[in-house]
Design an enzyme around this catalytic site. Structure first.
Site, PDB file in Angstrom:
ATOM      1  CD  GLU A 106      54.419  84.021  62.401  1.00 36.08           C
ATOM      2  OE1 GLU A 106      53.652  84.708  61.698  1.00 36.08           O
ATOM      3  OE2 GLU A 106      55.265  84.508  63.169  1.00 36.08           O
ATOM      4  CG  ASP A 108      56.710  82.682  65.233  1.00 37.09           C
ATOM      5  OD1 ASP A 108      56.700  82.490  64.018  1.00 37.09           O
ATOM      6  OD2 ASP A 108      56.031  83.556  65.798  1.00 37.09           O
ATOM      7  CD  GLU A 110      59.831  86.165  66.912  1.00 35.99           C
ATOM      8  OE1 GLU A 110      59.259  86.675  65.947  1.00 35.99           O
ATOM      9  OE2 GLU A 110      59.678  86.550  68.098  1.00 35.99           O
TER      10      GLU A 110
END
Length: 292
Positions: A106, A108, A110
């Protein structure tokens, strides 16, 4: 028909076919109808303006999210986002790449909301083989709620680079040579979501979501994937020009490194490679080799 005329006709047909393919790829770029599936939220996720605009909404009942129809193994993914305005405390808007399974990979972005007048916190992380804990956080040098800005993930076999408006903010190098896992075998989809996380998102959960401000809305446009489709060879990547394929070996030049240092010196608010309380026995090995 002579062989030379036949060759010219075949050449012209090849050029026309190639142009049609490029036009088709260009027309579908940024078309949310063609490129994404809504994963949750029902009508809280809305595709507008003929597929050019997408909004995610969060109310007290549920948030919303989407993912790409296709899986990619390496690429450069760009999307323009306008974040939840006003008092966004407790909300999280995400944009990331992820594979599936317990030992997933993953990458990311955010965006952690905050109370009115305070900045968003941009939280980044890299997971490989199910393990993350490689967080870096930043405040942005602009208000991400006022207009659209471009957030990009470049992922090749050598490194991952996070960009904001084409300014590099973070580099995660492939350091498998010293035992650091690097995501390179699991295909990933593009994901995004808007959801409530007021148990941790804003000041460690001290500031809760003000539901009187709901529904909260984040907006998206111009999703573009210059990337290799999962299961395809490098010759069948979505990229159609040499310029679009530059990501495959891209590194930061001197100007890029200068911009990266500017961001990290002025706007970084957390770096796992500096958190001695978290790593009393010593930092992860990539921290010793990090140049930026």
């Amino acid at each position: 028909m002579s062989s030379s005329k036949a060759f010219m006709m075949l050449l012209m047909l090849s050029v026309v076919s190639c142009n049609l393919l490029i036009m088709a790829a260009s027309s579908s770029a940024g078309d949310f109808y063609r490129n994404i599936d809504v994963t949750f939220g029902d009508q809280r996720a809305k595709i507008l303006d003929g597929g050019k605009l997408l909004t995610l909404n969060l109310d007290k009942t549920l948030g919303s999210g989407f993912r790409s129809k296709k899986e990619y193994l390496f690429g450069r993914i760009d999307i323009q986002m306008k974040l939840v305005p006003g008092n966004s405390a407790g909300t999280v808007t995400t944009y990331y790449l992820s594979s599936e399974g317990v030992t997933h990979d993953e990458i990311d972005f955010e965006f952690l909301g905050n109370s009115t007048g305070n900045p968003y916190t941009l939280h980044t992380n890299v997971f490989s083989q199910g393990k993350g804990e490689r967080e870096q956080q930043f405040h942005l040098w602009f208000d991400p709620t006022k207009s659209f800005h471009t957030y990009s993930i470049l992922w090749n076999t050598h490194r991952i680079i996070f960009f904001v408006d084409n300014i590099p903010i973070r580099v995660f190098d492939n350091l498998e040579s010293i035992g650091v896992p690097f995501p390179k075998k699991q295909p990933m989809r593009i994901y995004s979501s808007l959801w409530n996380a007021d148990d941790w998102a804003t000041q460690g959960g001290l500031v809760k979501t003000d539901w009187a401000q709901a529904p909260f809305t984040a907006s998206y446009r111009n999703l573009k994937a210059n990337a290799c489709l999962a299961g395809s060879s490098s010759s069948t990547c979505v990229s159609t020009t040499a310029e679009d394929k530059a990501w495959q070996n891209q590194a930061l030049d001197a100007a890029g490194r200068k911009r990266l240092r500017w961001v990290q010196n002025k706007f970084m608010v957390y770096n796992y490679c500096s958190d001695r309380k978290r790593f009393p026995q010593g930092f992860p090995p990539e921290c010793k080799r990090s140049r930026f």
